[in-house]
Design a protein around this motif. Structure first.
Motif, PDB file in Angstrom:
ATOM      1  N   ALA A  96      42.947  46.197  44.992  1.00  0.00           N
ATOM      2  CA  ALA A  96      44.310  45.906  44.545  1.00  0.00           C
ATOM      3  C   ALA A  96      44.343  45.646  43.042  1.00  0.00           C
ATOM      4  N   ALA A  97      43.397  44.851  42.541  1.00  0.00           N
ATOM      5  CA  ALA A  97      43.355  44.545  41.109  1.00  0.00           C
ATOM      6  C   ALA A  97      42.999  45.782  40.289  1.00  0.00           C
ATOM      7  N   TRP A  98      42.067  46.588  40.784  1.00  0.00           N
ATOM      8  CA  TRP A  98      41.662  47.799  40.058  1.00  0.00           C
ATOM      9  C   TRP A  98      42.816  48.803  39.996  1.00  0.00           C
ATOM     10  N   SER A  99      43.566  48.921  41.081  1.00  0.00           N
ATOM     11  CA  SER A  99      44.737  49.812  41.086  1.00  0.00           C
ATOM     12  C   SER A  99      45.775  49.344  40.078  1.00  0.00           C
ATOM     13  N   GLU A 100      45.976  48.021  39.987  1.00  0.00           N
ATOM     14  CA  GLU A 100      46.898  47.478  38.985  1.00  0.00           C
ATOM     15  C   GLU A 100      46.405  47.801  37.578  1.00  0.00           C
ATOM     16  N   LEU A 101      45.099  47.722  37.374  1.00  0.00           N
ATOM     17  CA  LEU A 101      44.533  48.032  36.068  1.00  0.00           C
ATOM     18  C   LEU A 101      44.771  49.489  35.692  1.00  0.00           C
ATOM     19  N   VAL A 102      44.581  50.395  36.638  1.00  0.00           N
ATOM     20  CA  VAL A 102      44.839  51.820  36.372  1.00  0.00           C
ATOM     21  C   VAL A 102      46.299  52.028  35.997  1.00  0.00           C
ATOM     22  N   ARG A 103      47.193  51.406  36.752  1.00  0.00           N
ATOM     23  CA  ARG A 103      48.619  51.545  36.460  1.00  0.00           C
ATOM     24  C   ARG A 103      48.946  50.938  35.090  1.00  0.00           C
ATOM     25  N   GLY A 104      48.301  49.823  34.773  1.00  0.00           N
ATOM     26  CA  GLY A 104      48.527  49.200  33.471  1.00  0.00           C
ATOM     27  C   GLY A 104      48.060  50.064  32.317  1.00  0.00           C
ATOM     28  N   ARG A 105      46.950  50.767  32.499  1.00  0.00           N
ATOM     29  CA  ARG A 105      46.488  51.680  31.447  1.00  0.00           C
ATOM     30  C   ARG A 105      47.503  52.793  31.221  1.00  0.00           C
ATOM     31  N   ASP A 106      48.122  53.255  32.303  1.00  0.00           N
ATOM     32  CA  ASP A 106      49.094  54.342  32.185  1.00  0.00           C
ATOM     33  C   ASP A 106      50.379  53.892  31.498  1.00  0.00           C
ATOM     34  N   THR A 107      50.743  52.616  31.690  1.00  0.00           N
ATOM     35  CA  THR A 107      52.021  52.111  31.168  1.00  0.00           C
ATOM     36  C   THR A 107      51.868  51.296  29.897  1.00  0.00           C
ATOM     37  N   GLY A 108      50.637  50.995  29.509  1.00  0.00           N
ATOM     38  CA  GLY A 108      50.408  50.245  28.287  1.00  0.00           C
ATOM     39  C   GLY A 108      50.229  48.756  28.476  1.00  0.00           C
ATOM     40  N   GLY A 109      50.224  48.281  29.696  1.00  0.00           N
ATOM     41  CA  GLY A 109      50.022  46.853  29.942  1.00  0.00           C
ATOM     42  C   GLY A 109      50.219  46.508  31.404  1.00  0.00           C
ATOM     43  N   LEU A 110      49.650  45.387  31.813  1.00  0.00           N
ATOM     44  CA  LEU A 110      49.755  44.947  33.198  1.00  0.00           C
ATOM     45  C   LEU A 110      51.054  44.188  33.424  1.00  0.00           C
ATOM     46  N   ALA A 111      51.659  44.402  34.578  1.00  0.00           N
ATOM     47  CA  ALA A 111      52.884  43.682  34.921  1.00  0.00           C
ATOM     48  C   ALA A 111      52.600  42.192  35.077  1.00  0.00           C
ATOM     49  N   ASP A 112      51.453  41.857  35.657  1.00  0.00           N
ATOM     50  CA  ASP A 112      51.075  40.455  35.860  1.00  0.00           C
ATOM     51  C   ASP A 112      49.554  40.353  35.765  1.00  0.00           C
ATOM     52  N   SER A 113      49.067  40.206  34.544  1.00  0.00           N
ATOM     53  CA  SER A 113      47.615  40.177  34.345  1.00  0.00           C
ATOM     54  C   SER A 113      46.991  38.942  34.991  1.00  0.00           C
ATOM     55  N   SER A 114      47.721  37.838  35.027  1.00  0.00           N
ATOM     56  CA  SER A 114      47.198  36.613  35.628  1.00  0.00           C
ATOM     57  C   SER A 114      46.945  36.797  37.123  1.00  0.00           C
ATOM     58  N   ALA A 115      47.880  37.451  37.804  1.00  0.00           N
ATOM     59  CA  ALA A 115      47.723  37.678  39.252  1.00  0.00           C
ATOM     60  C   ALA A 115      46.537  38.591  39.527  1.00  0.00           C
ATOM     61  N   ALA A 116      46.386  39.649  38.713  1.00  0.00           N
ATOM     62  CA  ALA A 116      45.256  40.569  38.897  1.00  0.00           C
ATOM     63  C   ALA A 116      43.939  39.851  38.647  1.00  0.00           C
ATOM     64  N   ALA A 117      43.899  39.019  37.620  1.00  0.00           N
ATOM     65  CA  ALA A 117      42.668  38.275  37.319  1.00  0.00           C
ATOM     66  C   ALA A 117      42.333  37.298  38.442  1.00  0.00           C
ATOM     67  N   LYS A 118      43.353  36.660  38.998  1.00  0.00           N
ATOM     68  CA  LYS A 118      43.116  35.725  40.105  1.00  0.00           C
ATOM     69  C   LYS A 118      42.551  36.442  41.329  1.00  0.00           C
ATOM     70  N   GLN A 119      43.031  37.668  41.582  1.00  0.00           N
ATOM     71  CA  GLN A 119      42.474  38.443  42.696  1.00  0.00           C
ATOM     72  C   GLN A 119      40.985  38.708  42.473  1.00  0.00           C
ATOM     73  N   CYS A 120      40.631  39.032  41.234  1.00  0.00           N
ATOM     74  CA  CYS A 120      39.220  39.290  40.919  1.00  0.00           C
ATOM     75  C   CYS A 120      38.374  38.033  41.089  1.00  0.00           C
ATOM     76  N   LEU A 121      38.865  36.915  40.607  1.00  0.00           N
ATOM     77  CA  LEU A 121      38.113  35.671  40.714  1.00  0.00           C
ATOM     78  C   LEU A 121      37.960  35.240  42.167  1.00  0.00           C
ATOM     79  N   ARG A 122      39.003  35.478  42.976  1.00  0.00           N
ATOM     80  CA  ARG A 122      38.905  35.171  44.402  1.00  0.00           C
ATOM     81  C   ARG A 122      37.860  36.071  45.062  1.00  0.00           C
ATOM     82  N   ALA A 123      37.859  37.355  44.704  1.00  0.00           N
ATOM     83  CA  ALA A 123      36.861  38.288  45.245  1.00  0.00           C
ATOM     84  C   ALA A 123      35.457  37.875  44.826  1.00  0.00           C
TER      85      ALA A 123
END
Length: 316
Positions: A96-123
């Protein structure tokens, strides 16, 4: 039989490379999501879960599968749906976090970088040995222009888990490049620091040649005189040395064992043809077969057309 033989030789873009299980999953996901039948999400989630239950501890193959699926599913609800349904599944959270990162690269930024980072830390808490959450955190830190301490913090966490992680080295190479947050000198320093210690057949062995191709493509992209003399790049001693080492060993059937071997061979074939070393490129094309990667062939337009043209020039 002749038309069947011709069809078998036709090159194709295959992000799964030679990973048969991943290829079958991608094919199934395409068919399942296209059908739009009731229970589609349940079926796809079950298929994803089964794939990531295979090969525990093979961090290299795991990263390959995660990166391919994140690219493929970046516009899909499936990764977030899986993470929502199974919040205790590290694979679901990282995808889920990696997919958000790919989408963020395409759009120039993450919609919610904190949420993506929290998913990674939980994993990372769920599977402390897995470097994948930290690979995604490294990507988030780069994209969001976090402090260098965050970038190198994630980098060190990856190395502590997998010393020669391919995705991590390519990510740091991009971060240190002039196109991102570094310079040509920093790239050279990075390569010089890792070359003496890195095994010749490590999963990240292509990082040096990747740097050479990036520099060559940057010259082409600038146009004008730089593009006209870009071919001269392949006569400088470092580029020559890099190609010499690679073309003698990489195409050998037993040399590489990592999941993205075919991607590295595509890179080598491209570089040899850019350097007009056609005779040396021929056995590399033979080793590749028909599996084409988008990069670096897409630097000049259509990947498949560029690959086929180069293969023909090599005498195949």
């Amino acid at each position: 039989m002749s038309f069947l033989s011709s069809r078998r030789r036709k090159p194709r873009l295959a992000p799964e490379l030679d990973d048969g299980d991943l290829g079958r999953l991608l094919k199934s996901l395409r068919a399942t999501t296209r059908s739009g039948t009731f229970g589609t999400t349940d079926l796809c989630v079950a298929q994803l879960s089964r794939l990531f239950e295979q090969d525990p501890g093979d961090w290299d193959r795991r990263a390959h599968r995660l990166s391919v699926l994140a690219d493929y599913l970046s516009e899909s609800h499936l990764p977030s749906a899986w993470a929502t349904r199974e919040p205790g599944n590290a694979s679901a959270l990282v995808l889920a976090a990696w997919s958000e990162l790919v989408r963020g690269r395409d759009t120039g930024g993450l919609a919610d970088s904190s949420a993506a980072a929290k998913q990674c830390l939980r994993a990372a808490d769920l599977d402390p040995q897995d470097p994948a959450p930290w690979v995604v955190l490294l990507g988030i830190a780069r994209l969001e222009r976090y402090a260098q301490s965050d970038v190198f913090g994630a980098w060190n966490e990856i190395l502590a888990r997998d010393r020669w992680h391919r995705e991590a080295y390519l990510s740091m190479l991009a971060h240190l490049s002039p196109e991102e947050a570094g310079s040509r000198v920093q790239v050279l320093d990075f390569i010089d620091s890792i070359r003496p210690r890195m095994p010749a057949n490590a999963p990240c062995a292509a990082v040096e040649l990747t740097a050479q191709v990036m520099q060559y493509n940057a010259a082409l992209a600038r146009g004008g005189v730089d593009a006209l003399v870009a071919r001269n790049h392949w006569t400088n001693p470092q580029a020559v040395e890099s190609l010499e080492r690679a073309h003698h060993t990489w195409p050998q059937p037993s040399f590489f064992h990592h999941a993205k071997t075919l991607a590295d061979l595509n890179l080598l074939a491209y570089a040899l043809m850019a350097a007009d070393r056609r005779q040396q490129a021929a056995p590399v094309f033979e080793a590749i077969g028909n599996t084409v990667t988008a990069w670096p062939w897409n630097s000049g337009g259509d990947s498949l057309a560029a690959f086929e043209h180069a293969r023909n020039r090599a005498g195949l």
